[in-house]
Design an enzyme around this catalytic site. Structure first.
Site: not given
Ligand code: GCO
Ligand code: MN
Length: 388
Positions: A57, A60
């Protein structure tokens, strides 16, 4: 004995979310249990373990609200690490869920200013993705949902989301970026009900967009099991539609809070069928893992190592399935029934319809066919338990 030691190579195309490694073990009832690993340390560790790529992200790697100078410094450090190690940034996504501005949605907020803020943040993240050479750009609508159904009309919300995605597709085209969008469905959490909860709903929604060819799907095992569905079938539906751009593999007990368990830690047979599907249908994307190391771990590396190892073991098991004579004989028998009729209903003509109407397909005789599924399932069980 296994024919190899299950050590990952770049050709396996494994990738991990940086956020998974950065997870500090906080949950709604307890505070952090380990330090946060800086993005550079995460990416370096993945490269050392022969991971093909990392997923990220914007926040991150670049703190929310960072200055342009800090952003450029971080980008140049990461690009240097990528050049030095060969690791790739395989998937990018925007954090449109953490900051309180998104508390009632990003693209589905009823406030157009919030929707524009989200669109602006995504455009900046798309630029970042392009700088890293990332070709898959994910939308996970963490805050795109409701607790109170009186608060917004789901059809208006879908329209706002559609408008934003159409605008962003045009942005990618206008910049000449080689980027495809991928939508990640989830039924709930952190909102009570999320919009676009399943693979089927995303596939239908994509067809309503201005550039459906630019948009695919990124299903996640845990999200599918939270809805009580079968990941093997959901991944297959995305593959069948030619829309499986990326995968998030992990583990999850059905119908519970989002556990984000390690791939293969909860249901080996289901994990096996997912790996077999990707292998059988020559899935070309990266094998992305999106889970959290247990809260009891002090670093993420055992989680990383075992995710890849489990995948490779299951891939070997899928090969064993393909080579098992008894299984293949059963399948040949099952799929070879009435071979002369296979494909009959594929091409329609009035004559074929008339002929079919009068065909003698004796159901009493069809019932007598043997379907040795107990034996078939037992053979799979024995392969997975290492007996055959
Ligand atoms: C969650 C999701 C997130 C997304 C990630 C990508 O924990 O519900 O899996 O991890 O995959 O934020 O935007
Ligand atoms: Mn995910």
């Amino acid at each position: 004995m296994p024919s190899h030691d299950y050590a990952p190579t770049r050709d396996d195309r494994f990738a991990f979310g940086v956020w998974c490694l950065q997870n500090r073990g906080r949950d709604p009832f307890g505070d952090v249990t380990r330090r946060e690993f800086p993005a550079l340390e995460c990416i370096k560790g993945l490269a050392q373990r022969n991971c093909y790529g990392f997923e990220f992200h914007d926040n991150d790697i670049i703190p929310f609200g960072a200055s342009a100078t800090l952003r450029d410094q971080i980008v140049s450090d990461i690009k240097k690490l990528m050049a030095d190690t060969g690791i790739k940034a395989t998937m990018a996504t925007t954090n449109t869920f953490y900051h309180p501005v998104f508390k009632d949605g990003a693209f589905t907020s009823s406030d157009p200013a919030v929707r524009l803020f989200a669109t602006q943040k995504v455009m900046r993240c798309i630029d970042l993705a392009a700088e890293f050479g990332t070709e898959i750009f994910v939308f996970w609508g963490g805050r795109e949902g409701v607790e109170v159904d009186a608060s917004k009309d789901p059809i208006s919300a879908a329209g706002w989301f559609r408008d934003s995605l159409n605008f962003l597709c045009e942005y990618v085209r206008s910049q000449g970026y080689k980027i495809k969008f991928s939508i990640e469905p989830k039924p709930n959490e952190p909102r009570g009900d999320l919009f676009l909860p399943t693979v089927g709903s995303v596939l239908a929604f994509i067809q309503t967009l201005a550039h459906p060819g630019m948009v695919g799907i990124n299903p996640e095992t845990a999200h599918i099991k939270m809805a009580g569905l079968n990941p093997y079938h959901e991944f297959a539906q995305a593959l069948d539609a030619g829309k499986l751009l990326d995968v998030h593999l992990n583990g999850q007990k059905p119908l519970r809070f989002d556990q984000d368990l390690t791939f293969g830690s909860d249901d080996i047979k289901e994990a096996f069928y997912t790996v077999k599907l990707l292998l059988d249908h020559k899935y070309q994307g990266t094998i992305g893992f999106d889970a959290h190391p247990y809260r009891t771990e002090s670093d993420p590396w055992d989680f990383v190592d075992r995710s890849m190892r489990t995948y490779l073991i299951l891939r070997e098991k899928a090969r064993r399935f393909a080579e098992c004579k008894e299984i293949q004989d059963i399948l040949k028998e099952l799929h070879g029934a009435h071979a002369e009729l296979a494909g009959y209903a594929k091409s329609f003509s009035k004559e074929a319809a008339a002929k079919l109407k009068s065909m003698d397909l004796n159901p009493e005789a069809l019932v007598s066919r043997k379907l040795p599924y107990e034996r078939l399932d037992q053979l799979v069980t024995e392969i997975l338990l290492g007996v055959i």
